[in-house]
Enzyme design. Structure first.
Site, PDB file in Angstrom:
ATOM      1  N   ARG A 189       0.839  -1.193   0.000  1.00 16.87           N
ATOM      2  CA  ARG A 189       0.000   0.000   0.000  1.00 16.87           C
ATOM      3  C   ARG A 189       0.880   1.252   0.000  1.00 16.87           C
ATOM      4  O   ARG A 189       2.062   1.201   0.337  1.00 16.87           O
ATOM      5  CB  ARG A 189      -0.923   0.008   1.222  1.00 16.87           C
ATOM      6  CG  ARG A 189      -2.047  -1.005   1.159  1.00 16.87           C
ATOM      7  CD  ARG A 189      -2.874  -1.016   2.430  1.00 16.87           C
ATOM      8  NE  ARG A 189      -2.120  -1.537   3.573  1.00 16.87           N
ATOM      9  CZ  ARG A 189      -2.608  -1.631   4.811  1.00 16.87           C
ATOM     10  NH1 ARG A 189      -3.825  -1.188   5.071  1.00 16.87           N
ATOM     11  NH2 ARG A 189      -1.883  -2.138   5.787  1.00 16.87           N
TER      12      ARG A 189
ATOM     13  N   LYS B  98       1.228   2.461   7.215  1.00 20.85           N
ATOM     14  CA  LYS B  98       1.497   1.748   8.459  1.00 20.85           C
ATOM     15  C   LYS B  98       2.374   2.574   9.388  1.00 20.85           C
ATOM     16  O   LYS B  98       3.042   3.524   8.982  1.00 20.85           O
ATOM     17  CB  LYS B  98       2.184   0.410   8.161  1.00 20.85           C
ATOM     18  CG  LYS B  98       1.261  -0.626   7.544  1.00 20.85           C
ATOM     19  CD  LYS B  98       0.045  -0.924   8.406  1.00 20.85           C
ATOM     20  CE  LYS B  98       0.402  -1.610   9.717  1.00 20.85           C
ATOM     21  NZ  LYS B  98      -0.794  -1.817  10.582  1.00 20.85           N
TER      22      LYS B  98
ATOM     23  N   TYR C 210      -1.520   5.357  10.172  1.00 18.19           N
ATOM     24  CA  TYR C 210      -1.973   4.489  11.259  1.00 18.19           C
ATOM     25  C   TYR C 210      -0.830   4.352  12.257  1.00 18.19           C
ATOM     26  O   TYR C 210       0.339   4.183  11.869  1.00 18.19           O
ATOM     27  CB  TYR C 210      -2.340   3.104  10.727  1.00 18.19           C
ATOM     28  CG  TYR C 210      -3.634   3.061   9.944  1.00 18.19           C
ATOM     29  CD1 TYR C 210      -4.857   3.349  10.552  1.00 18.19           C
ATOM     30  CD2 TYR C 210      -3.641   2.728   8.593  1.00 18.19           C
ATOM     31  CE1 TYR C 210      -6.036   3.316   9.843  1.00 18.19           C
ATOM     32  CE2 TYR C 210      -4.818   2.682   7.865  1.00 18.19           C
ATOM     33  CZ  TYR C 210      -6.019   2.983   8.495  1.00 18.19           C
ATOM     34  OH  TYR C 210      -7.195   2.950   7.790  1.00 18.19           O
TER      35      TYR C 210
ATOM     36  N   HIS D 294      -1.557   2.973  16.068  1.00 18.71           N
ATOM     37  CA  HIS D 294      -1.867   1.887  17.017  1.00 18.71           C
ATOM     38  C   HIS D 294      -0.880   1.870  18.183  1.00 18.71           C
ATOM     39  O   HIS D 294      -0.294   0.836  18.521  1.00 18.71           O
ATOM     40  CB  HIS D 294      -1.875   0.536  16.297  1.00 18.71           C
ATOM     41  CG  HIS D 294      -2.855   0.454  15.164  1.00 18.71           C
ATOM     42  ND1 HIS D 294      -4.214   0.480  15.348  1.00 18.71           N
ATOM     43  CD2 HIS D 294      -2.670   0.363  13.812  1.00 18.71           C
ATOM     44  CE1 HIS D 294      -4.835   0.401  14.180  1.00 18.71           C
ATOM     45  NE2 HIS D 294      -3.928   0.345  13.234  1.00 18.71           N
TER      46      HIS D 294
ATOM     47  N   GLU E  86      -6.448   6.151  12.976  1.00 14.93           N
ATOM     48  CA  GLU E  86      -7.454   5.331  13.663  1.00 14.93           C
ATOM     49  C   GLU E  86      -8.166   6.049  14.804  1.00 14.93           C
ATOM     50  O   GLU E  86      -9.135   5.508  15.348  1.00 14.93           O
ATOM     51  CB  GLU E  86      -6.827   4.027  14.179  1.00 14.93           C
ATOM     52  CG  GLU E  86      -5.907   4.168  15.378  1.00 14.93           C
ATOM     53  CD  GLU E  86      -4.467   4.478  15.019  1.00 14.93           C
ATOM     54  OE1 GLU E  86      -3.610   4.467  15.927  1.00 14.93           O
ATOM     55  OE2 GLU E  86      -4.192   4.725  13.819  1.00 14.93           O
TER      56      GLU E  86
ATOM     57  N   ARG F 151     -26.731  -1.868  18.902  1.00 14.50           N
ATOM     58  CA  ARG F 151     -26.042  -2.383  17.717  1.00 14.50           C
ATOM     59  C   ARG F 151     -26.590  -3.743  17.310  1.00 14.50           C
ATOM     60  O   ARG F 151     -26.789  -4.028  16.120  1.00 14.50           O
ATOM     61  CB  ARG F 151     -24.530  -2.484  17.969  1.00 14.50           C
ATOM     62  CG  ARG F 151     -23.722  -2.937  16.764  1.00 14.50           C
ATOM     63  CD  ARG F 151     -23.949  -2.011  15.588  1.00 14.50           C
ATOM     64  NE  ARG F 151     -23.268  -2.482  14.385  1.00 14.50           N
ATOM     65  CZ  ARG F 151     -23.587  -2.076  13.161  1.00 14.50           C
ATOM     66  NH1 ARG F 151     -24.567  -1.207  12.985  1.00 14.50           N
ATOM     67  NH2 ARG F 151     -22.930  -2.539  12.126  1.00 14.50           N
TER      68      ARG F 151
ATOM     69  N   LEU G  36     -12.990  -3.467  19.001  1.00 12.57           N
ATOM     70  CA  LEU G  36     -12.225  -2.223  18.933  1.00 12.57           C
ATOM     71  C   LEU G  36     -12.656  -1.275  20.037  1.00 12.57           C
ATOM     72  O   LEU G  36     -13.840  -0.995  20.210  1.00 12.57           O
ATOM     73  CB  LEU G  36     -12.435  -1.533  17.577  1.00 12.57           C
ATOM     74  CG  LEU G  36     -11.791  -0.144  17.446  1.00 12.57           C
ATOM     75  CD1 LEU G  36     -10.268  -0.281  17.399  1.00 12.57           C
ATOM     76  CD2 LEU G  36     -12.300   0.590  16.229  1.00 12.57           C
TER      77      LEU G  36
ATOM     78  N   ILE H 112      -5.619  -7.574  16.216  1.00  9.46           N
ATOM     79  CA  ILE H 112      -4.202  -7.756  16.566  1.00  9.46           C
ATOM     80  C   ILE H 112      -3.411  -6.457  16.491  1.00  9.46           C
ATOM     81  O   ILE H 112      -2.426  -6.268  17.212  1.00  9.46           O
ATOM     82  CB  ILE H 112      -3.557  -8.857  15.672  1.00  9.46           C
ATOM     83  CG1 ILE H 112      -2.188  -9.283  16.221  1.00  9.46           C
ATOM     84  CG2 ILE H 112      -3.469  -8.400  14.221  1.00  9.46           C
ATOM     85  CD1 ILE H 112      -2.246  -9.950  17.576  1.00  9.46           C
ATOM     86  N   ASP H 113      -3.825  -5.501  15.636  1.00  9.79           N
ATOM     87  CA  ASP H 113      -3.136  -4.206  15.590  1.00  9.79           C
ATOM     88  C   ASP H 113      -3.172  -3.511  16.942  1.00  9.79           C
ATOM     89  O   ASP H 113      -2.288  -2.708  17.253  1.00  9.79           O
ATOM     90  CB  ASP H 113      -3.786  -3.292  14.541  1.00  9.79           C
ATOM     91  CG  ASP H 113      -3.312  -3.598  13.132  1.00  9.79           C
ATOM     92  OD1 ASP H 113      -2.118  -3.864  12.956  1.00  9.79           O
ATOM     93  OD2 ASP H 113      -4.143  -3.592  12.206  1.00  9.79           O
TER      94      ASP H 113
END
Length: 373
Positions: free
Chosen positions: A15, A75, A94, A96, A118, A203, A240, A269-270
């Protein structure tokens, strides 16, 4: 403003922060773009296409980081990239950070302004820059999970949708947000038995209205999670908490109680993962077996479909990149409270409450960072 787009260095990450079309938009609005040579080559965006859009090509990462005022990535920076950041330089990507104290400390030491995709919000309380990749990851989770269920991949040897006379696989999705909803949609499309577990009754009501009797929904309790996970062939972790580490919803003991050859796909996992047995993997070696269960825990799942992911991400990030470039980071964040929520690190201080809390670091408000000169 001079906007820099480096080549991503994470394993098998193709990316790129800006497409040629996005570069053209920035140049049209009076900005300069510096793109590292080969940054988009893996997805068909070669150097001449960037030059045609008005960019200059940087021969090296070092040249790009040394000159650009705003760095736009996909990333989180690797240590060698973070070491090149400088005081006052803006990084938009991003991050994280709640799951990575070492990177957080490195960004603090750099003095750079680190804005995380994020944690940028929208007026409805959503996460507009996370949503495109959450959509991709949710859809991917089902196809990689179905592949991992094959016996040759270490799985139990179950076809996700079954065949006439043979039951379909049971898929359990922990979390009914963007990733979980997209995973449910794909799993139902493949005719699996699908259950979504979430702690939000509104939700669950929305999901019930949207999908009807095809989708089973359950309120998130320890008992419900245990019952569903033990019976599942495929469990997808799609939990999340914005900016924070993911809660560990599935213990090692519970994984041990799952069917031998069952599969876990941990989209969370991020942010550290929501299974106690999860550990980060890469596209080069995406799976491992723990407690008899196949684990797929790739930290950049959408990187497997990089062209789709890059275009989807650019559709969402470009207005924010333009805002920062047009007005400068300080004015852009001052005028837009949703972009201001993306501020994670500034002038050597942690500015996001969840990051500070999870890493045990002092917190400075975004207002304090903005006021510093």
């Amino acid at each position: 403003m001079l906007v820099g787009v480096p080549k991503e260095v994470k394993t098998l990450e193709y990316r790129v922060g800006l497409t040629p079309g996005s570069v053209r938009e920035l140049v049209h609005h009076g900005h300069e773009a510096l793109v590292e040579s080969g940054a988009g080559a893996g997805i068909g965006f070669d150097d001449p296409s960037y030059e045609a859009a008005g960019a200059r090509i940087a021969a090296s990462t070092e040249e790009l980081f040394a000159t650009a005022e705003l760095i736009v990535k996909v990333k989180e920076p690797r240590p060698q990239e973070a070491s090149m950041l400088r005081e006052g330089q803006v990084l938009f990507t991003y991050l994280h950070l709640a799951a990575d104290k070492a990177l957080t400390q490195q960004l603090i030491g750099s003095g750079a302004i680190a804005i995380a995709y994020e944690t940028v919000t929208d007026p409805r309380g959503g996460l507009p820059l996370l949503a495109p990749m959450s959509e991709v990851a949710g859809r991917m989770a089902v196809q990689v999970g179905a592949h991992c269920l094959e016996k040759a991949q270490g799985g139990i040897g179950v076809l996700l949708g079954g065949v006439p006379g043979v039951p379909a696989a049971k898929v359990v999705i922990l979390g009914g947000g963007v990733s979980g909803t997209n995973a449910a949609r794909m799993a139902m499309g493949m005719e699996a038995q699908v259950t979504v577990v979430d702690r939000s009754l509104p939700r669950l009501y929305e999901l019930d209205l949207r999908f009807g009797a095809r989708l089973h929904t359950l309120f998130s309790t320890m008992e419900n999670i245990e019952h569903e996970v033990i019976a599942a062939d495929l469990v997808i972790g799609a939990v999340l908490v914005p900016g924070a580490a993911a809660p560990k919803l599935v213990s090692r003991e519970l994984v041990r109680a799952m069917k031998p050859g069952a599969v876990v796909v941990d989209i969370s996992i991020d942010q550290g993962g929501c299974f106690e047995t999860s550990r980060p993997t890469s596209h080069a070696a995406p799976t491992y077996v723990e407690e008899g269960v196949v684990h797929y825990c790739v930290t950049n799942m959408p990187g497997a479909v990089p062209r789709t992911s890059t275009v989807a991400l650019n559709n969402a990030t470009l207005p924010f990149v333009r805002a920062i470039a047009d007005r400068g980071w300080r004015q852009a964040l001052s005028e837009d409270p949703h972009l201001r929520n993306g501020l994670n690190i500034g002038h050597g201080r942690v500015a996001h409450p969840a990051v500070a809390r999870d890493l045990g670091l002092p917190l400075a408000s975004a207002g304090q960072v903005l006021a510093e000169r």
